[in-house]
Design a protein around this motif. Structure first.
Motif, PDB file in Angstrom:
ATOM      1  N   ASP B 538      88.375  -3.012  24.216  1.00 35.20           N
ATOM      2  CA  ASP B 538      87.254  -2.217  23.705  1.00 35.20           C
ATOM      3  C   ASP B 538      86.876  -1.161  24.739  1.00 35.20           C
ATOM      4  O   ASP B 538      87.131  -1.347  25.938  1.00 35.20           O
ATOM      5  N   VAL B 539      86.267  -0.082  24.299  1.00 35.81           N
ATOM      6  CA  VAL B 539      85.819   0.954  25.230  1.00 35.81           C
ATOM      7  C   VAL B 539      84.395   1.375  24.880  1.00 35.81           C
ATOM      8  O   VAL B 539      83.957   1.236  23.738  1.00 35.81           O
ATOM      9  N   TYR B 540      83.689   1.836  25.914  1.00 32.72           N
ATOM     10  CA  TYR B 540      82.304   2.260  25.717  1.00 32.72           C
ATOM     11  C   TYR B 540      82.045   3.478  26.590  1.00 32.72           C
ATOM     12  O   TYR B 540      82.269   3.441  27.796  1.00 32.72           O
ATOM     13  N   GLY B 541      81.614   4.562  25.946  1.00 35.51           N
ATOM     14  CA  GLY B 541      81.290   5.775  26.703  1.00 35.51           C
ATOM     15  C   GLY B 541      79.854   5.705  27.198  1.00 35.51           C
ATOM     16  O   GLY B 541      78.922   5.511  26.421  1.00 35.51           O
ATOM     17  N   SER B 542      79.703   5.801  28.494  1.00 28.57           N
ATOM     18  CA  SER B 542      78.375   5.626  29.066  1.00 28.57           C
ATOM     19  C   SER B 542      77.829   6.962  29.575  1.00 28.57           C
ATOM     20  O   SER B 542      78.547   7.725  30.218  1.00 28.57           O
ATOM     21  N   TYR B 543      76.555   7.227  29.247  1.00 28.14           N
ATOM     22  CA  TYR B 543      75.910   8.449  29.741  1.00 28.14           C
ATOM     23  C   TYR B 543      75.057   8.101  30.961  1.00 28.14           C
ATOM     24  O   TYR B 543      74.211   7.212  30.878  1.00 28.14           O
TER      25      TYR B 543
END
Lengths: 236, 831
Positions: B538-543
């Motif tokens: 899984d991947v998660y784009g973090s700001y």
């Protein structure tokens, strides 16, 4: 100057201290200094003997050899018929604990222990329980007149009182012999007399053998016999 | 006077070990004082050296910020200031990838310069240059890069920029210095600026403009003028000295606190040594006085000895301080103050060395003055006749002062204002040590009472005697003080180090992913292509925005995170419970924020309060709706919803991509690298990040450890000295006991039991003192925005006590052996 003569030791009672052909040599740099030469003497049970002599004559050395604090270069020393030279450190220590009590010129009390603790030291060293010897302590404090000072430290006592503590310490294990090195050498004359009276009382009433080293004729007069030491020899 | 001086020198020479001990403690104190003071200069120099590698001799730089209209800036604006500047050099930066013959990918940092301009402000030292004009498709590479890839001047290489292959010829090979210093990760390459501008399509613009003001021009005014022209860009000093100084100065304070400990021990050692020295010299002082020397003259005799120790110790300390500073600089390289390829730099100001020297002289004189003055007050008759009366009056001032200080140490820290916490807590820590040292005789007394009762059954009468001997034994009390101070310092450092290690480990445990990735373009399509890689679960784009300013203009958040309310908890486990999950949903409903508990304490915020954040869109009020516990970003972190993050922070692409894996992490990392080989990437596993973090912390604590170990070493030498003094002083007592029938074995046993008892008491009091010091640490750490919880390690506490026992017992070996050999008659006979 008075002619010096060697004195024969008479044998009246059982000899508690005997020396035979006793020699002691110290090394002073490269030179050997013979401090004691061929000392033969007997001190008997209940005697009060004073060893006198000028400074450097060897009188203190003789006392410490008798007490087993030093080893002779040659000859023998017997305490209660037991030969010191064949004893190991442990045996000599036990002998010092049980048969001998020392009193020194400078009292040699442990400054941070109170009077009771100082007196009870030989009991501790002998592996005995203090609480079993409380009564004995009370008696001795009574004899030396320090019952009311028992909780004090040596610093809080006068010189004479400190020497009384040292005498009490020498007595606590009920030894046969008390060896005193200049016991009043550091005291004024009044206090010195009190201490000598005490020693004579102990000698007479308790029958202890006392050997003292002294410079003072007055002090020597408290004893039964005087042994003169000069240039490492015993003279009469 | 010459005779007196000769006499002083001779008496120093006669007591070699004591002279060594005093000199050693003075030397170490001044050396550590110097090193702690000069460390900030060295750190500054290392940071400045690193920045200078890129900024050369420039003093001002202009570049794009997060709210700039373009990453490139026009040089036209700077042209208007050409009268006021020595130079204004434009540089285009970029990145490229070079594929080696072994198919490995090397990341290249591209610097687009006019060679002539570059040589004017950040000169390259060439190994070889091909005597060709530096225009067109030409490169300058480092010697290391050329050597590793067997490249020579004139060779052609192909590099990939923005996914396109470009063929360049090698114009020159530079020595590995300055811009070309190897950092172990990337390789610097200089390209003609116009060539790189053509590749990036930015003719007339550059990434950064480096400016040096002309002689006599005011830098501040120039920055203000340039800021007006480049109002959408960042115009700042090339080397932000104020920021660097603030950072490095805050590092100096903990080291200075350690120096205070070292100095306390030294004061103790010098004071006790001078008590013995004055006692020994009393007969000589008496002789001097009896033949007409004034009190002042005899005071000078004693003080000159102290002065000589101070001068020699100070001089040696300054030399040693340089050595310690160098070792510390080397160690600092491992904690992120530098990168590979740089030599450890040391830098200090002459006055720092002067202060260190002066501290040594003062330390020596102040520590010795009390025994000297006491000796000076004695009547000459008493000195000559040796009838000095010892004070036996007991006073309780130490108990009262010790208890009062102790009470203050325990109660004051929570009330110290944050802005004064560092300084005041340093004083509190010093007070903690003093309070315990004052209370040591009383604590020891209690211990000895207990030991006396226990020892009868454990060691027999020798044990009881040993316990009795320790009563009011000044040397033993000194030993206990020295052991306690040494042990507490080591315990303090090791406990903080252990706590940081544990907190960091726990912090990383809260990260429920395996890899962090940065790409050039981090958008939804990047996430999609990552999902397609085998092993990516899984991947998660973090700001994230770093260094976020708050409304007061002074306070800052280290990180502000824009959280995807659906996925965030899957990746960060920061102690939210179920109700927090509900709260997380509320994040997206309005401008709401979760903040760390550290921030809650720092700003005294409650739920419902507002936190005003400076954003590119202006100041925005965020309502605090909850708190969480986290050590990440030193706890200076807040969460807002990604919706408001994008809106207010004007940031569309992710800051980093977080990846969960279903296969071996290293294998997945390799696959990601292969997939994105043509673009510049930063990739790291969480495991590696944790390791780097722990190593960096460890490097810092190793520097502290040097200080704490030195404290202990001085303490141990002090203990050895005290045992030697104690043996001399007790010789008579020991001889007397021997005369009463104590055998050699009993003597040795008694001395060892005494040492064991002293060690046990010293170790235990050391632990008490250590805990007292540690109790103030959270307040100190909070003041520097580091909310570390303290974790005590029971084995560490126990081993501290054991260390005390070992030191004391080992130190007593020599006296114990001597006790069975000395001349009893000599010892008992003479006063």
């Amino acid at each position: 100057m008075e002619a010096l003569k060697r004195i024969p030791i008479t044998e009246a009672q059982r000899a508690v201290i005997e020396t035979c052909s006793l020699y002691k040599t110290y090394k002073l740099g490269a030179v050997d200094v013979e401090v004691l030469k061929d000392i033969n003497l007997s001190i008997h049970e209940g005697e009060f003997v004073s060893i006198m002599g000028p400074s450097g004559s060897g009188k203190s050395t003789l006392l410490y050899l008798i007490g087993g604090l030093d080893k002779p270069t040659a000859g023998s020393i017997k305490i209660n018929s037991k030969e010191l030279s064949v004893m190991k450190d442990k045996e000599q220590s036990i002998l010092r604990r049980r048969d001998i009590g020392f009193v020194f010129q400078f009292y040699n009390l442990i400054p941070n222990l109170n009077i009771e603790d100082n007196i009870m030291l030989p009991i501790l060293l002998d592996g005995k329980r203090i609480r079993d010897h409380r009564k004995k302590l009370d008696e001795i404090l009574e004899v030396v007149g320090l019952t009311d000072r028992r909780g004090h430290t040596p610093r809080e006592l006068s010189g004479g009182q400190q020497q009384r503590v040292a005498i009490a310490r020498a007595l606590i294990n009920e030894p046969d012999i008390i060896l005193a090195d200049e016991p009043i050498g550091n005291l004024d004359s009044k206090t010195g007399t009190e201490v000598m009276e005490l020693l004579r009382k102990i000698n007479k009433e308790k029958g202890k053998t006392i050997v003292q080293v002294t410079h003072s004729r007055e002090s020597a007069a408290y004893g039964d016999r005087v042994i003169n030491v000069k240039d490492g020899r015993v003279w009469q | 006077m010459a005779i007196i001086f000769k006499f002083v020198l001779k008496s120093i020479k006669e007591k070699k070990f004591r002279a060594f001990l005093i000199l050693f403690s003075i030397m170490m104190s001044s050396a550590l004082f110097f090193a702690a003071g000069a460390m900030s200069n060295s750190m500054e120099k290392m940071v400045v050296d690193r920045i200078r590698k890129v900024v050369g001799s420039s003093e001002i730089m202009i570049h794009a910020g997060s709210d700039s209209p373009s990453p490139f800036v026009s040089t036209a604006g700077a042209e208007r200031f050409k009268e006021k500047v020595d130079y204004a050099v434009g540089c285009i930066t970029g990145s490229a990838v070079y594929e080696t013959e072994k198919k490995e990918h090397i990341r290249l940092n591209l610097y687009g310069y006019s060679l002539e301009e570059l040589q004017s402000f950040n000169p390259i030292s060439f190994s070889t240059y091909g005597e060709v004009p530096f225009v067109g498709k030409r490169l300058i590479v480092s010697s290391l890069f050329a050597k590793e890839n067997s490249i020579s001047v004139g060779d052609n290489i192909t590099i990939t920029i923005r996914g396109s292959k470009h063929r360049f010829s090698i114009a020159g090979i530079a020595n590995d210095t300055g811009l070309f210093t190897d950092d172990g990760r990337t390789s610097a390459v200089v390209v003609p600026r116009e060539t790189l501008a053509a590749v990036y399509g930015v003719k007339g613009s550059v990434s950064t403009i480096f400016i040096k003001p002309a002689a006599g021009e005011d830098k501040g005014e120039l920055i203000r003028g340039l800021s007006r022209v480049y109002e959408k860009y960042k115009v700042a000093e090339s080397i932000p000295m104020e920021d660097i100084k603030r950072e490095t100065d805050s590092m100096t304070i903990p080291f200075m606190m350690m120096v205070v400990m070292v100095m306390l021990i030294s004061v103790f050692i010098i004071y006790t040594s001078f008590r013995v020295i004055t006692a020994e010299l009393m007969p000589v002082v008496g002789t001097f006085r009896s033949i007409g020397a004034t009190r002042k003259m005899t005071d000078i005799v004693l003080l000159s000895q102290s002065l000589i120790y101070g001068i020699i110790g100070g001089a040696l300390g300054c030399i040693m301080g340089i050595g310690i500073l160098w070792v510390m600089s080397r160690m600092m390289m491992n904690m992120g103050f530098n990168s590979s390829g740089f030599a450890a730099a040391i830098d200090f100001e002459p006055q720092q060395m002067g202060f260190a020297f002066l501290s040594a002289v003062l330390l020596s004189i102040v520590s010795s003055i009390i025994p000297i003055l006491k000796a000076s007050k004695l009547p000459v008759k008493d000195i000559v006749l040796n009838t000095i009366e010892r004070k036996t009056k007991k006073s309780n001032w130490k108990l009262i002062a010790g208890l009062m200080l102790f009470a203050a140490v325990v109660t004051v820290p929570p009330f110290i204002p944050r802005e004064h916490a560092l300084i005041v807590n340093s004083a509190v820590m010093t007070a903690a040590c003093i309070s315990i040292v004052l209370l040591i005789p009383y604590i020891t007394h209690v211990f000895l009472r207990i030991f006396e009762a226990i020892y009868l059954y454990v060691f027999g009468n020798e044990g009881v005697l040993a316990a009795k001997n320790l009563r009011d034994n000044k040397n033993m009390l000194n030993n206990i003080s020295l052991l306690a101070m040494g042990i507490s310092t080591i315990l303090l450092i090791n406990t903080i180090s252990f706590s940081v290690f544990k907190e960091v480990t726990n912090g990383y445990k809260n990260l429920n992913y395996d890899i962090e990735l940065s790409l050039k373009d981090m958008d939804r399509s990047a996430l999609a292509s990552l999902r397609r890689i085998e092993g990516v679960k899984d991947v998660y784009g973090s700001y994230i925005t770093y260094d976020v300013e708050l409304s007061d203009g002074k306070s800052r958040l280290i990180a502000l995170i824009g959280a995807d309310t659906k996925k965030h908890l899957e990746y960060y486990d920061v102690g939210f419970d179920e109700s927090h999950e509900v709260l997380l949903e509320r994040l997206s409903q309005d401008r709401n924020i979760f903040i760390s508990k550290a921030l809650q304490t720092k700003f005294k915020l409650n739920e419902g309060d507002y936190m005003t954040i400076k954003t590119p869109s202006g100041y925005r009020d965020y309502k605090v709706i909850g708190f969480f516990d986290s050590i990440m970003w030193n706890g200076q972190v807040g969460f807002i919803s990604d919706k408001y993050f994008i809106m207010d922070m004007k940031q569309r692409s992710y800051t980093e991509i977080l990846i969960k894996t279903s296969e071996d992490v290293d294998l997945v990392v390799d696959r990601i690298k292969t997939k994105f080989k043509s673009t510049s990437t930063y990739i790291s596993t969480i495991r590696d990040m944790e390791e780097r973090n722990q190593n960096s912390n460890e490097a810092l604590f190793n520097i502290f450890r040097i200080f704490s170990i030195m404290t202990m070493v001085i303490g141990v030498f002090g203990v050895l000295n005290n045992y030697a003094i104690s043996f001399i002083e007790r010789k008579r007592g020991l001889a007397m006991m021997r005369s009463m029938g104590m055998n050699k074995l009993q003597t040795v046993k008694m001395i060892f039991i005494e040492a064991l008892s002293g060690g046990l008491i010293g170790g235990t009091i050391g632990v008490i003192m250590g805990v007292l010091l540690i109790m103030t640490v959270p307040y100190v750490l909070r003041a520097i925005d580091l909310p570390i919880k303290i974790h005590y390690s029971v084995p560490m506490l126990l081993s501290s006590i054991l260390a005390g026992v070992v030191v004391a017992v080992v130190a007593s070996i020599s006296p114990a052996l001597k006790s069975s050999k000395f001349n009893i008659i000599e010892a008992v006979k003479y006063e």
